[in-house]
Motif scaffolding. Structure first.
Motif, PDB file in Angstrom:
ATOM      1  N   VAL A 173      46.529  45.090  41.056  1.00 36.36           N
ATOM      2  CA  VAL A 173      47.401  45.611  42.111  1.00 36.36           C
ATOM      3  C   VAL A 173      47.132  47.081  42.349  1.00 36.36           C
ATOM      4  CG1 VAL A 173      49.792  46.032  42.792  1.00 36.36           C
ATOM      5  CG2 VAL A 173      49.174  43.917  41.596  1.00 36.36           C
ATOM      6  N   ILE A 174      47.124  47.865  41.277  1.00 37.88           N
ATOM      7  CA  ILE A 174      47.018  49.312  41.451  1.00 37.88           C
ATOM      8  C   ILE A 174      45.622  49.729  41.889  1.00 37.88           C
ATOM      9  CG2 ILE A 174      46.414  49.971  39.078  1.00 37.88           C
ATOM     10  CD1 ILE A 174      49.007  51.658  41.375  1.00 37.88           C
ATOM     11  N   THR A 175      44.581  49.025  41.436  1.00 36.66           N
ATOM     12  CA  THR A 175      43.231  49.378  41.887  1.00 36.66           C
ATOM     13  C   THR A 175      43.049  49.034  43.354  1.00 36.66           C
ATOM     14  OG1 THR A 175      42.381  47.271  41.016  1.00 36.66           O
ATOM     15  CG2 THR A 175      42.163  49.209  39.616  1.00 36.66           C
ATOM     16  N   THR A 176      43.649  47.938  43.800  1.00 36.21           N
ATOM     17  CA  THR A 176      43.604  47.603  45.235  1.00 36.21           C
ATOM     18  C   THR A 176      44.301  48.678  46.053  1.00 36.21           C
ATOM     19  OG1 THR A 176      43.549  45.223  44.804  1.00 36.21           O
ATOM     20  CG2 THR A 176      44.292  45.915  46.976  1.00 36.21           C
ATOM     21  N   LEU A 177      45.476  49.092  45.613  1.00 37.47           N
ATOM     22  CA  LEU A 177      46.254  50.082  46.359  1.00 37.47           C
ATOM     23  C   LEU A 177      45.550  51.434  46.409  1.00 37.47           C
ATOM     24  CD1 LEU A 177      48.867  50.862  47.831  1.00 37.47           C
ATOM     25  CD2 LEU A 177      49.889  51.350  45.592  1.00 37.47           C
ATOM     26  N   LEU A 178      45.082  51.928  45.263  1.00 34.41           N
ATOM     27  CA  LEU A 178      44.499  53.269  45.213  1.00 34.41           C
ATOM     28  C   LEU A 178      43.088  53.334  45.787  1.00 34.41           C
ATOM     29  CD1 LEU A 178      45.698  54.612  41.738  1.00 34.41           C
ATOM     30  CD2 LEU A 178      46.861  54.664  43.944  1.00 34.41           C
ATOM     31  N   SER A 179      42.492  52.193  46.082  1.00 38.15           N
ATOM     32  CA  SER A 179      41.169  52.170  46.712  1.00 38.15           C
ATOM     33  C   SER A 179      41.257  51.918  48.221  1.00 38.15           C
ATOM     34  CB  SER A 179      40.301  51.054  46.090  1.00 38.15           C
ATOM     35  OG  SER A 179      40.178  51.198  44.705  1.00 38.15           O
ATOM     36  N   SER A 180      42.466  51.733  48.715  1.00 34.41           N
ATOM     37  CA  SER A 180      42.643  51.232  50.076  1.00 34.41           C
ATOM     38  C   SER A 180      42.581  52.318  51.137  1.00 34.41           C
ATOM     39  CB  SER A 180      43.991  50.510  50.192  1.00 34.41           C
ATOM     40  OG  SER A 180      45.072  51.435  50.102  1.00 34.41           O
ATOM     41  N   GLU A 181      42.288  51.893  52.354  1.00 34.47           N
ATOM     42  CA  GLU A 181      42.347  52.791  53.503  1.00 34.47           C
ATOM     43  C   GLU A 181      43.744  53.372  53.647  1.00 34.47           C
ATOM     44  OE1 GLU A 181      39.065  50.893  56.584  1.00 34.47           O
ATOM     45  OE2 GLU A 181      41.116  50.109  56.612  1.00 34.47           O
ATOM     46  N   MET A 235      48.593  49.347  62.337  1.00 31.75           N
ATOM     47  CA  MET A 235      48.417  48.401  61.228  1.00 31.75           C
ATOM     48  C   MET A 235      48.044  49.145  59.949  1.00 31.75           C
ATOM     49  SD  MET A 235      45.749  45.208  60.961  1.00 31.75           S
ATOM     50  CE  MET A 235      45.583  44.290  59.440  1.00 31.75           C
ATOM     51  N   ALA A 236      48.702  48.814  58.858  1.00 36.75           N
ATOM     52  CA  ALA A 236      48.361  49.392  57.557  1.00 36.75           C
ATOM     53  C   ALA A 236      47.376  48.454  56.863  1.00 36.75           C
ATOM     54  CB  ALA A 236      49.617  49.567  56.709  1.00 36.75           C
ATOM     55  N   SER A 237      46.408  49.030  56.184  1.00 32.25           N
ATOM     56  CA  SER A 237      45.308  48.218  55.665  1.00 32.25           C
ATOM     57  C   SER A 237      45.067  48.425  54.173  1.00 32.25           C
ATOM     58  CB  SER A 237      44.018  48.546  56.428  1.00 32.25           C
ATOM     59  OG  SER A 237      42.902  47.937  55.836  1.00 32.25           O
ATOM     60  N   LEU A 238      44.923  47.311  53.453  1.00 29.08           N
ATOM     61  CA  LEU A 238      44.512  47.339  52.054  1.00 29.08           C
ATOM     62  C   LEU A 238      43.014  47.194  51.900  1.00 29.08           C
ATOM     63  CD1 LEU A 238      47.262  45.238  50.209  1.00 29.08           C
ATOM     64  CD2 LEU A 238      46.799  47.684  49.948  1.00 29.08           C
ATOM     65  N   ASN A 239      42.280  47.205  53.015  1.00 31.74           N
ATOM     66  CA  ASN A 239      40.829  47.166  52.916  1.00 31.74           C
ATOM     67  C   ASN A 239      40.336  48.388  52.155  1.00 31.74           C
ATOM     68  OD1 ASN A 239      40.641  44.806  54.427  1.00 31.74           O
ATOM     69  ND2 ASN A 239      40.462  45.916  56.370  1.00 31.74           N
ATOM     70  N   PRO A 240      39.276  48.235  51.345  1.00 29.54           N
ATOM     71  CA  PRO A 240      38.755  49.393  50.607  1.00 29.54           C
ATOM     72  C   PRO A 240      38.280  50.489  51.559  1.00 29.54           C
ATOM     73  CG  PRO A 240      37.840  47.351  49.750  1.00 29.54           C
ATOM     74  CD  PRO A 240      38.554  47.001  51.019  1.00 29.54           C
ATOM     75  N   LEU A 241      38.527  51.737  51.195  1.00 34.43           N
ATOM     76  CA  LEU A 241      38.035  52.865  51.975  1.00 34.43           C
ATOM     77  C   LEU A 241      36.516  52.759  52.083  1.00 34.43           C
ATOM     78  CD1 LEU A 241      38.990  55.657  53.214  1.00 34.43           C
ATOM     79  CD2 LEU A 241      38.195  56.656  51.060  1.00 34.43           C
ATOM     80  N   ASN A 242      35.995  52.861  53.292  1.00 30.65           N
ATOM     81  CA  ASN A 242      34.551  52.618  53.483  1.00 30.65           C
ATOM     82  C   ASN A 242      33.723  53.893  53.520  1.00 30.65           C
ATOM     83  OD1 ASN A 242      35.176  53.665  55.969  1.00 30.65           O
ATOM     84  ND2 ASN A 242      34.858  51.760  57.114  1.00 30.65           N
ATOM     85  N   THR A 243      34.333  55.022  53.176  1.00 36.15           N
ATOM     86  CA  THR A 243      33.570  56.266  53.052  1.00 36.15           C
ATOM     87  C   THR A 243      33.774  56.825  51.652  1.00 36.15           C
ATOM     88  OG1 THR A 243      35.435  57.591  53.877  1.00 36.15           O
ATOM     89  CG2 THR A 243      33.825  56.812  55.507  1.00 36.15           C
ATOM     90  N   ASN A 244      32.828  57.634  51.205  1.00 35.31           N
ATOM     91  CA  ASN A 244      32.957  58.236  49.876  1.00 35.31           C
ATOM     92  C   ASN A 244      34.001  59.350  49.888  1.00 35.31           C
ATOM     93  OD1 ASN A 244      31.016  56.504  48.905  1.00 35.31           O
ATOM     94  ND2 ASN A 244      29.342  57.999  49.064  1.00 35.31           N
ATOM     95  N   LEU A 245      34.491  59.692  48.730  1.00 30.75           N
ATOM     96  CA  LEU A 245      35.532  60.710  48.616  1.00 30.75           C
ATOM     97  C   LEU A 245      34.977  62.091  48.914  1.00 30.75           C
ATOM     98  CD1 LEU A 245      37.426  59.622  45.363  1.00 30.75           C
ATOM     99  CD2 LEU A 245      37.823  58.884  47.723  1.00 30.75           C
ATOM    100  N   ASP A 246      35.653  62.814  49.797  1.00 28.37           N
ATOM    101  CA  ASP A 246      35.378  64.232  49.972  1.00 28.37           C
ATOM    102  C   ASP A 246      36.391  65.005  49.141  1.00 28.37           C
ATOM    103  OD1 ASP A 246      37.728  63.913  51.401  1.00 28.37           O
ATOM    104  OD2 ASP A 246      36.827  64.275  53.366  1.00 28.37           O
ATOM    105  N   LEU A 247      36.396  66.322  49.256  1.00 26.09           N
ATOM    106  CA  LEU A 247      37.314  67.119  48.449  1.00 26.09           C
ATOM    107  C   LEU A 247      38.761  66.728  48.707  1.00 26.09           C
ATOM    108  CD1 LEU A 247      38.014  69.453  46.527  1.00 26.09           C
ATOM    109  CD2 LEU A 247      37.867  71.006  48.497  1.00 26.09           C
TER     110      LEU A 247
END
Length: 545
Positions: free
Chosen positions: A327-335, A1-13
Motif C-alpha cells: 500500500v505505502i509503496t504504491t502511494l509514495l511512488s504515485s503521480e 482525476m487523481a492517479s495511483l499510476n507510478p510517477l513516470n519521471t525521475n526525481l528532481d530536487l
C-alpha cells in the motif's frame, strides 16, 4: 482525476525533498543527492530496508554513583527500579536517535502505528520496560502486517494496562479496550444511524468484543510468556476469567457468531476469529488507508481522492491481507503523491502539511548536521541533559507535542481532529516553542549541541556561490523549503547577511574568512549566518513539508 499510476519521471530536487521529508526523519543534503535522478519506485523501494537498531537499548545514567544502566534487559522485576518517568523519557530518546540516524520508512511507519494504536507513556502504560516492549512491537510490524499487529497488540502488556483490559473479567466486564479497538484502532465509527448504532458497529458489538477480550492479563514480571514471532514479553490468558460463551455480533458484522473457547490455546483462536471478522469488513481497510493518506499526503481527502486513491488503495490492502508495504509503496511512488496528476494550483500536495514538532526537530538536527552527545559513550549528557531536560522536558512540551504521550487515546489532534488536522500544531501556545528551537541549538551550552552554520555553508553550498548573498540565500532556501523562493523573498532574507549595507559587505567578509580561516573572521560571518539560518528556519516556508 487523481492517479495511483507510478510517477513516470525521475526525481528532481523538489520531488526528492518531498519524498525524503514525508518518508523519513533523516533529511540531509547527502541523501537528497542520492535520490535525485532515481525513479520514484526505486527511491521508495530503497527506503523499505529493515535495518537493525543502531543503539539496541536505552541507558539510564542515574543515579550517578551506581547507574541503573541497561535496565530494560535486566532480569529484575520491572518495579525494582526508581525513576520510571525519567526512564520512559530515556526510551523515547533511544527511539528518536535510531529514527534520526536511519534512512528508512520504518520509523515513519512506526510512529504512524503509534497514532493508530495509541498509548500514552506517562498516563497508564505502566512501568517503563512495558513501554519499551510496546515501542519495539510497533517497530517490529512497521514494515509488516497491520492485521497481525492488531492481534498482537491485545497481549501487549503496556496496552493491557493502558486501556484497562487486564481488569476485564467474565463476571466484571471492562469495555474500555473493546470500545477503543473498534472506534479508534481498527474499523472506526461511521455515521450514527440510531441509538447505539454507528454504522460500522454497535454497542452490542462492543459488549461482545469485551467478552472476547476477557481474561487477557498483564504479565507483571516480563519473564513469563514470550511471543514466538516477536520474541517480546507478552501478557497471558487467565482461562478462569474468560467468558467461554459464544459471542453473537450485530448485523454490522452479518450477525457473526464466534464460538466460545475454554483453554488458553483455543482462546487465542477466539481472538483470531474476532480480528479476522473485523478485518474482513471493507471499511477497516478504508479506515487505515485514510489514516495513511492524512499522515503521508495531506489532511483533506477530496471526493476525487476518496474514489481514485482511497478505494483502490484499500483494495490493494485487502488483496495483500493487510501487509503495509504494498500500500505505502504504491502511494509514495504515485503521480498523486508528487502532485503530478493535475494542474490545479489550489490543491497542492507538496508543501501541504505543517510539520509536527518531531519532524521539525529531526529535520533541523539532520540537515544542519547538529552534533549532540553520543548515547553510547556520553550517556549522561545525551539521555539526561540533551534529551530528558531539553528535548523531552522543554522543546516538545512547549511546542505542543508530548512525545509518545498524547492527552487522550484518540492521539494527537493533528492526525484526527477535523477540520484543523495538522494546523493544530500551530497555536498561540505552541508557536514560541517551535521558534525557539533553532536559537536554543545555536546558543545553549547546557544541552551539549553544536550547530556550526559556517561549516554548514562550507560543506553543503558551493563555496564559490556562497560569496554572493543572493545565490547563498537561494541555495540554502532550496535545501530547506519545499518550493523555490522568488526575488522578493531572497532580498528579504539577504538583509540578515548584509543588514543595511550592499552585497559586497557579505562578499568581502566571506572571502576574508575563506582566505584566513581565522577565528575572528569566522565569528564575523558566523554572526550573520546564525541570523540568516534562524530567519530561514522560522520562516513559514520551513514549517511546511
Amino acid at each position: 482525476m487523481a492517479s495511483l499510476n507510478p510517477l513516470n519521471t525521475n526525481l528532481d530536487l523538489r520531488k526528492a525533498k518531498h519524498l525524503l521529508r514525508r518518508a523519513t526523519f533523516n533529511y540531509t543534503k547527502e541523501q537528497l543527492d542520492t535520490f535525485i535522478g532515481m525513479s520514484a519506485t526505486d527511491a521508495v523501494n530503497r527506503l523499505t530496508n529493515n535495518a537493525p537498531y543502531i543503539v539496541t537499548e536505552p541507558y539510564d545514567p542515574l543515579p550517578t554513583s551506581a547507574p541503573d544502566g541497561f535496565w530494560t534487559s535486566s532480569t529484575e522485576h520491572p518495579n525494582t527500579f526508581d525513576g520510571q518517568g525519567r526512564k520512559r523519557s530515556h526510551i523515547t530518546a533511544w527511539w528518536w536517535h535510531n529514527a534520526l540516524n536511519q534512512v528508512s520508512l520504518k520509523y515513519k511507519l512506526s510512529f504512524f502505528l503509534h497514532t493508530s494504536f495509541t498509548v500514552a507513556k506517562d498516563n497508564g502504560v505502566g512501568l517503563s520496560p512495558f513501554f519499551f516492549d510496546h515501542l519495539r512491537l510497533l517497530d517490529f510490524y512497521a514494515l509488516g502486517n497491520i492485521k497481525t499487529l492488531a492481534k498482537k497488540i491485545t497481549l501487549d502488556n503496556g496496552m493491557l494496562d493502558y486501556l484497562d483490559n487486564t481488569q476485564n473479567n467474565k463476571n466484571n466486564p471492562n469495555e474500555n479496550y473493546a470500545r477503543e479497538y473498534l472506534e479508534l484502532f481498527t474499523i472506526l465509527k461511521g455515521e450514527q444511524i440510531g441509538e447505539g448504532n454507528y454504522t460500522n458497529y454497535t454497542e452490542v458489538d462492543i459488549q461482545q468484543a469485551a467478552k472476547v477480550f476477557s481474561g487477557f492479563k498483564k504479565q507483571w514480571d516480563r519473564n513469563g510468556d514470550i511471543d514466538p514471532d516477536t520474541n517480546l514479553p507478552m501478557g497471558y490468558i487467565n482461562v478462569g476469567q474468560h467468558d467461554t460463551n459464544d459471542k453473537t455480533f450485530s448485523s454490522a458484522f452479518n450477525n457473526h457468531v464466534i464460538t466460545g473457547r475454554d483453554t488458553a490455546e483455543t482462546i487465542f483462536d477466539e481472538l483470531d476469529d474476532f480480528v479476522e471478522m473485523v478485518f474482513n469488513q471493507p471499511e477497516t481497510a478504508k479506515s487505515y488507508c485514510r489514516k495513511l493518506y492524512r499522515y503521508f499526503v495531506k489532511s483533506e481527502i477530496s471526493s476525487v481522492a476518496e474514489t481514485d486513491i482511497i478505494e483502490p488503495l484499500s483494495q490493494i490492502m485487502i488483496n495483500n491481507d493487510y501487509e503495509i508495504l504494498p500500500v505505502i509503496t504504491t502511494l509514495l511512488s504515485s503521480e498523486h503523491f508528487y502532485d503530478a496528476d493535475d494542474s490545479d494550483s489550489s490543491d497542492n500536495i507538496i508543501g501541504a502539511i505543517i510539520k509536527s514538532p518531531l519532524q521539525l526537530l529531526s529535520e533541523v538536527i539532520s540537515i544542519f548536521n547538529v552534533t549532540y552527545p553520543n548515547p553510547e559513550t556520553e550517556q549522561l549528557y545525551f539521555f539526561r541533559n540533551f534529551f530528558q531536560w531539553y528535548i523531552h522536558g522543554s522543546y516538545f512540551k512547549a511546542s505542543g507535542m508530548p512525545f509518545f504521550d498524547p492527552d487522550s487515546v484518540a492521539g494527537y489532534p493533528a492526525y484526527y481532529q477535523e477540520p484543523g488536522f495538522d494546523r493544530n500544531w500551530f497555536s498561540s501556545n505552541t508557536i514560541i516553542g517551535r521558534y525557539e528551537l533553532i536559537q536554543d541549538l545555536l546558543t545553549k551550552n547546557n544541552i551539549y549541541t553544536d550547530l556550526d552554520t559556517v561549516l554548514f555553508v562550507e560543506n553543503k553550498i558551493d563555496p564559490d556561490a556562497a560569496k554572493d548573498p543572493n545565490t547563498l540565500v537561494s541555495g540554502i532556501a532550496d535545501l530547506l523549503f519545499p518550493e523555490s523562493i522568488d526575488t522578493d523573498r531572497i532580498n528579504y532574507f539577504k538583509t540578515f547577511l548584509i543588514e543595511d549595507s550592499n552585497d559586497y559587505y557579505w562578499t568581502g567578509a566571506w572571502l576574508q574568512y575563506i582566505n584566513t580561516h581565522s577565528e575572528n573572521d569566522k565569528n564575523t560571518v558566523k554572526t550573520r549566518l546564525d541570523a540568516l539560518i534562524s530567519a530561514l528556519v522560522n520562516a513559514a516556508e520551513f514549517q511546511l513539508m
